[in-house]
Design an enzyme around this catalytic site. Sequence first.
Site, PDB file in Angstrom:
ATOM      1  N   GLU A  88       3.727  17.724   9.086  1.00  0.00           N
ATOM      2  CA  GLU A  88       4.916  18.501   9.459  1.00  0.00           C
ATOM      3  C   GLU A  88       4.701  19.409  10.664  1.00  0.00           C
ATOM      4  O   GLU A  88       3.759  20.206  10.694  1.00  0.00           O
ATOM      5  CB  GLU A  88       5.391  19.343   8.273  1.00  0.00           C
ATOM      6  CG  GLU A  88       6.686  20.099   8.556  1.00  0.00           C
ATOM      7  CD  GLU A  88       7.326  20.688   7.311  1.00  0.00           C
ATOM      8  OE1 GLU A  88       8.259  21.490   7.467  1.00  0.00           O
ATOM      9  OE2 GLU A  88       6.897  20.351   6.185  1.00  0.00           O
TER      10      GLU A  88
ATOM     11  N   LYS B  34      11.511  17.812   3.692  1.00  0.00           N
ATOM     12  CA  LYS B  34      11.981  18.246   2.377  1.00  0.00           C
ATOM     13  C   LYS B  34      12.602  17.049   1.678  1.00  0.00           C
ATOM     14  O   LYS B  34      13.549  16.450   2.181  1.00  0.00           O
ATOM     15  CB  LYS B  34      13.010  19.373   2.538  1.00  0.00           C
ATOM     16  CG  LYS B  34      13.438  20.023   1.250  1.00  0.00           C
ATOM     17  CD  LYS B  34      12.278  20.686   0.526  1.00  0.00           C
ATOM     18  CE  LYS B  34      11.635  21.807   1.322  1.00  0.00           C
ATOM     19  NZ  LYS B  34      10.515  22.427   0.582  1.00  0.00           N
TER      20      LYS B  34
END
Length: 396
Positions: free
Chosen positions: A207, A223
């Site tokens: 990420e 997410k």
Amino acid sequence: MSRNHPDVVEALPQVPVDTPGAPPACRGRLVETARLQWRVADGGDPADLAQRFLAAHGVPTDDLARPARHTPDGVCGAALFLSAAAGAHTIGAPPGAPSPAPALPDLAVVVYHHTDRPPTRRPTPDRWWLGDWQDSWSAAEHAAAVDAVRAAIGRGDVYQVNLVGHAAAPYAGDPRPALARLAALPGARYGGTLTGAGWAVGCASPETLVALEHGRLVTRPIKGTRPATPAGRRELLASAKERAEHVMIVDLERNDLARVARTGSVRVDELFAVRRWCDLWQAESTVSAAPADGLGLADLLRAVSPGGSVTGAPKHAALAHLAALEPVGRGAGMGALGWIGPGRLDLGLTIRTAAADAHRLHLWAGGGITWGSDPAAEVAEAAAKAAPVRALLAAG
């Protein structure tokens, strides 16, 4: 080290460099020449300290809209690590429980120059042993924390909170080769390590917390998670709960970037793209913006830290709940780790990250909680995220 001053070390010994985000062509010829280490207890603002330290050592970051150019014989750049606790500290939010690995700094900035004599790699250790992992909370305690977040959502306190658990295991041998192995995990966009006296961090994060790409600030929140099977991919794409959770964080990241962006320049370039990390599918979006004129590193760090995908929405309210619910601090997890240099800024979010102190390895994993969360499923998701990291660390 005094309570009120960071630990500054000059001209440290040469060590191999594999910091996430470091220029690949430079990694074999970097030498550490200056280091700043800071802990929350030292006082002051770590974002300001990092910007001033970098400027003093040839990496000016006072206007990211007009980055300095790289010079072949000058400073190549610097590794930067900022803990989640430091990020909370910069915005006046509760930093959470004490870290289970207090040997780790909350801020580390390590400056590198080029050298014609690359450091010699250390020999492979003769022995590596990793003991059993001990979790800082039980599955029942984790599930109870999920229920507490759902109750807070029901009261209207928050919309989403990202709960993170911790585990530790004793070890014998040199932990650095084990931590370096994490970079080989599939999808580890920010694979690499950073080390200091008595501590080391190994990262396998996919990420992007924040990067500067083609003149734009970019963040890529992740997410939403499912097993990396065809059925898991279909389920993730069809899940209204996962999509709602994801969009909330995208909106939070848009707001974070808007605080430091040129007016009207924030955009969502990609929404809910499903990508693979090890044996998991994850949903990722890309949000970008043009940096405002005169934007410095300190203001950028204050805008994006701690990362929205590992805190929740609204961010300050979520951090208050995390401080009350998580039994130990996040240490090296859920912070920032990457590279800053002339014309280059690339910081990953330290998910899928482990750390070593003198006696134990530490690992953090968790997930976002919404009203629709099932406590047992959330406990299982955190375990699934930690499993590939645990397996690789245990390998001989």
